[in-house]
Enzyme design. Structure first.
Site: not given
Ligand code: NI
Length: 156
Positions: A46, A51, A88-89, A130-131, A134
């Site tokens: 995701g 991000q 997380c990226l 999670h997304e 963000h």
């Molecule tokens: Ni993330």
């Protein structure tokens, strides 16, 4: 399409609140296409627009059953509880055990502005939460299960 640079670690934009999308126009389509490409080239499932440095309420998710584009998403129903690992990226090489609902229903617009409902369980529920977090400047490190901490992933 173009790859966008993923903001990481202490980049202050990750803590900012994203604004709703109002115009479903070419700029949004370009953002979505770029986010899809950036997600595909990563090892994540995701990606939220913040991000890649864009403070708009846009998320792309790929759980292996086709890419979902979620615009202005919100969780409208949740139930149960799960305590599982999350990464997380934007926080490379780290992970932590979070507390999340086991089941969620998400309401979001697609790129044509049409409202849709999505249901997710287990990993999908974690990913949706999670997304969407963000978009409000929250990271999984804010919802660690009691007694948990952030771990550094080994390279092996
Ligand atoms: Ni993330």
């Amino acid at each position: 399409m173009a790859l966008r640079k993923i903001r990481i670690n202490d980049d202050p934009i990750l803590r900012k609140k994203s604004r709703p999308v109002e115009e479903f126009d070419d700029r949004l389509f370009t953002l979505l296409d770029d986010m899809r490409e950036t997600l595909a080239k990563s090892d994540g499932i995701g990606l939220a627009a913040v991000q890649v440095g864009v403070l708009r309420r846009v998320v792309v998710i790929d759980l292996g059953d086709g890419v979902k584009e979620l615009i202005n998403p919100s969780i409208v129903e949740s139930s149960g509880e799960q305590r599982e690992s999350e990464g997380c990226l934007s926080l490379p090489k780290k992970y932590g055990i979070t507390l999340r609902p086991k089941n969620v229903t998400v309401r979001a617009q697609n790129r044509n502005g049409v409202w849709c409902l999505y249901k997710g369980t287990d990993l999908a529920a974690r990913c949706f939460c999670h997304e969407i977090d963000h978009l409000d400047g929250k990271l999984y490190t804010d919802v660690l299960a009691p007694g948990e901490k952030v771990y550094i992933a080994s390279d092996e």
